[in-house]
Design an enzyme around this catalytic site. Structure first.
Site, mmCIF file in Angstrom:
data_model
loop_
_atom_site.group_PDB
_atom_site.id
_atom_site.type_symbol
_atom_site.label_atom_id
_atom_site.label_comp_id
_atom_site.label_asym_id
_atom_site.label_seq_id
_atom_site.Cartn_x
_atom_site.Cartn_y
_atom_site.Cartn_z
ATOM 1 N N CYS A 144 0.828 -1.206 0.000
ATOM 2 C CA CYS A 144 0.000 0.000 0.000
ATOM 3 C C CYS A 144 0.868 1.264 0.000
ATOM 4 O O CYS A 144 1.583 1.502 -0.953
ATOM 5 C CB CYS A 144 -0.999 -0.031 1.156
ATOM 6 S SG CYS A 144 -2.350 1.156 0.934
ATOM 7 N N HIS A 179 -3.824 -4.792 -0.011
ATOM 8 C CA HIS A 179 -3.377 -5.328 1.276
ATOM 9 C C HIS A 179 -3.409 -6.848 1.246
ATOM 10 O O HIS A 179 -4.465 -7.458 1.355
ATOM 11 C CB HIS A 179 -4.270 -4.800 2.405
ATOM 12 C CG HIS A 179 -4.023 -3.374 2.730
ATOM 13 N ND1 HIS A 179 -3.038 -2.972 3.598
ATOM 14 C CD2 HIS A 179 -4.612 -2.246 2.265
ATOM 15 C CE1 HIS A 179 -3.045 -1.648 3.681
ATOM 16 N NE2 HIS A 179 -3.982 -1.182 2.878
ATOM 17 N N GLU A 238 -2.383 -8.784 3.558
ATOM 18 C CA GLU A 238 -2.749 -9.265 4.883
ATOM 19 C C GLU A 238 -4.253 -9.184 5.143
ATOM 20 O O GLU A 238 -4.744 -9.745 6.106
ATOM 21 C CB GLU A 238 -1.974 -8.488 5.962
ATOM 22 C CG GLU A 238 -2.463 -7.084 6.237
ATOM 23 C CD GLU A 238 -2.056 -6.042 5.214
ATOM 24 O OE1 GLU A 238 -2.391 -4.857 5.433
ATOM 25 O OE2 GLU A 238 -1.423 -6.376 4.192
#
Length: 196
Positions: free
Chosen positions: A79, A186, A188
């Site tokens: 990001c 993202h 994650e």
């Protein structure tokens, strides 16, 4: 050991929890010596380019980050951690970034703000421009989770690994060069595919 760089750009715990789920040892750190000694480095980020660059310099992390990349260590930007690897961002009135990859970061300016809300938030498709070892086993046009108001326009097509379309813009959503890979989305927060 994987060093997760803490430069006050948030979202660090989510990244560490993703590595925990994979059984990979990681450490959140703002210590340049730990980053220099790590086997792999992750450069995450949530927030604005101006504050991020200010913190990178104030915390004396610039040399540790560029040194890790130059040393050939596997390096992952996420990001804002992707955006500030490039030359310049329009955010915060214009910010000179790290200049590790050529390119610019621009603000979305949709022709119809009602149909394309900014920030770009939620799941979107990534079309692969070329193969990359970290994409082995991931299908082209898989969906990942995005949260951003600015996007990368890479200065060299050879660094573009994935592209995404939103708000009248087709932008670089995965960039790579040698040991460096960076994603606008993202990983994650992208579930099973992100962990893969």
């Amino acid at each position: 050991m994987i060093a997760i760089v803490d430069y006050k750009a948030g979202n660090l715990t989510s990244v560490q929890l993703a590595f925990d789920a994979l059984g990979a040892k990681s450490e959140i750190t703002s210590d340049p010596r730990v980053i220099e000694g790590a086997e792999r480095v992750v450069f995450p980020g949530v927030g604005a380019a101006g504050a991020s660059m200010e913190h990178v310099h104030q915390m004396h992390l610039f040399d540790a980050i560029t040194g890790a990349i130059a040393a050939g260590k596997p390096f992952l930007g996420i990001c804002v951690g992707m955006q500030i690897l490039f030359d310049h961002s329009e955010e915060d009135g214009g910010v000179d970034c790290m200049g590790i990859l050529p390119g610019q970061v621009r603000r979305f300016t949709p022709s119809d703000p009602l149909s394309s809300k900014i920030p770009h938030m939620g799941w979107n498709t990534v079309r692969f421009a070329r193969s990359h070892p970290l994409l082995d086993g991931v299908e082209d046009e898989s969906e990942f989770y995005f949260v951003h108001s600015y996007y990368v326009v890479a200065g060299s097509a050879e660094h573009v690994v994935g592209e995404t379309h939103y708000a009248d813009a087709t932008f670089t959503s995965i960039a790579a060069r040698d040991n460096l890979l960076a994603t606008q989305f993202h990983l994650e927060r992208s579930g099973r595919i992100g962990l893969k």
